[in-house]
Design an enzyme around this catalytic site. Sequence first.
Site, PDB file in Angstrom:
ATOM      1  CG  ASP A  41      -1.968  -1.056   1.222  1.00  0.00           C
ATOM      2  OD1 ASP A  41      -2.179  -1.658   0.155  1.00  0.00           O
ATOM      3  OD2 ASP A  41      -2.586  -1.283   2.282  1.00  0.00           O
ATOM      4  CE  LYS A  42       0.700   8.274  -2.518  1.00  0.00           C
ATOM      5  NZ  LYS A  42      -0.188   9.249  -3.186  1.00  0.00           N
TER       6      LYS A  42
END
Length: 317
Positions: A142-143
């Site tokens: 995830d970012k």
Amino acid sequence: MMSLEGAGGGRWTRRGEWLEATPGKVITGAEDKEAAIDKWLLETVRMPEKLHVRLRREGGIQWKGDRLRLALFPEKEAGIEPIWEEVQVLHEDDFCLVVHKPAGVAVHPDGSGKGVTLDHLVAAHYASTGESIAVRHIHRLDKDTTGPVLYAKNEFAQLVLDEEMREKTISRLYVAIVKGKVSPGLKVIDQPIGRDRHHAARRRVSPGGQQALTRIVGREPLNEATLLHVQLETGRTHQIRVHLSHAGHPLIGDELYGEGGAGTGIGTNKPEFGRQALHGESLTFRHPWSGEKLEIIDPLPDDMERLRDQLSGKSHS
């Protein structure tokens, strides 16, 4: 295709676009060397059949004296624009690259054409070495999650590592700092995950979702919080975040899944944390060519170290 522990092609030498290996008597002692080479490549090295067929057709498999030569390193376009920013390399050889992904950086573009991604930085890293290599990430984070991301540097590595991902033989261990005291009895979360019909970006535990299994393999009690060591058996989108929130222990700093069950808050004096407190601490996989087991460690980033110290009552200079 065999995938026995310890199987692999052993040491190699790269000469431009060619790999050179010395398989030894398994080929030099064979009456039919071509058949022996094919058997060694397909069974011991685990070369994907479609790549083997193409290399045979294109003359990319050659026997010279006691050396096997394979055209495994042809020049390829990166496929993405290089953007020159510092990237932290955790491991690199002719087949694999593992880099640290910082918080706030996506692994790959989202189609908007905006933002620097890890793929852009890896393209620049390859260019800085003077090599023409396609940018191929094997998995994602995830970012706002930090940790190691694995890249394949050639088609052979990509095919083998993609298969390892499908077979779930690439092991990923994470550190999560969550709200509340996690019961020692919570060791496995086996709950299917699907899309949340009411929120496009969210996932949720859903009977009709994809099977998802998360293991808690270690824990460290903190003040109104717990540091968990978590291992993924599947790789669903937001899996750790969804599973722990569903269990009543959302990750600290996770705005998307932070509404946990009653009693999961960490008090009015809780430290500020600008992202979900999740970090990939290690990545373990078999080297696609040699078969060697590699464990790549990515130390806990400074922001999570500070958070742990704050929640354990330690001062942090």
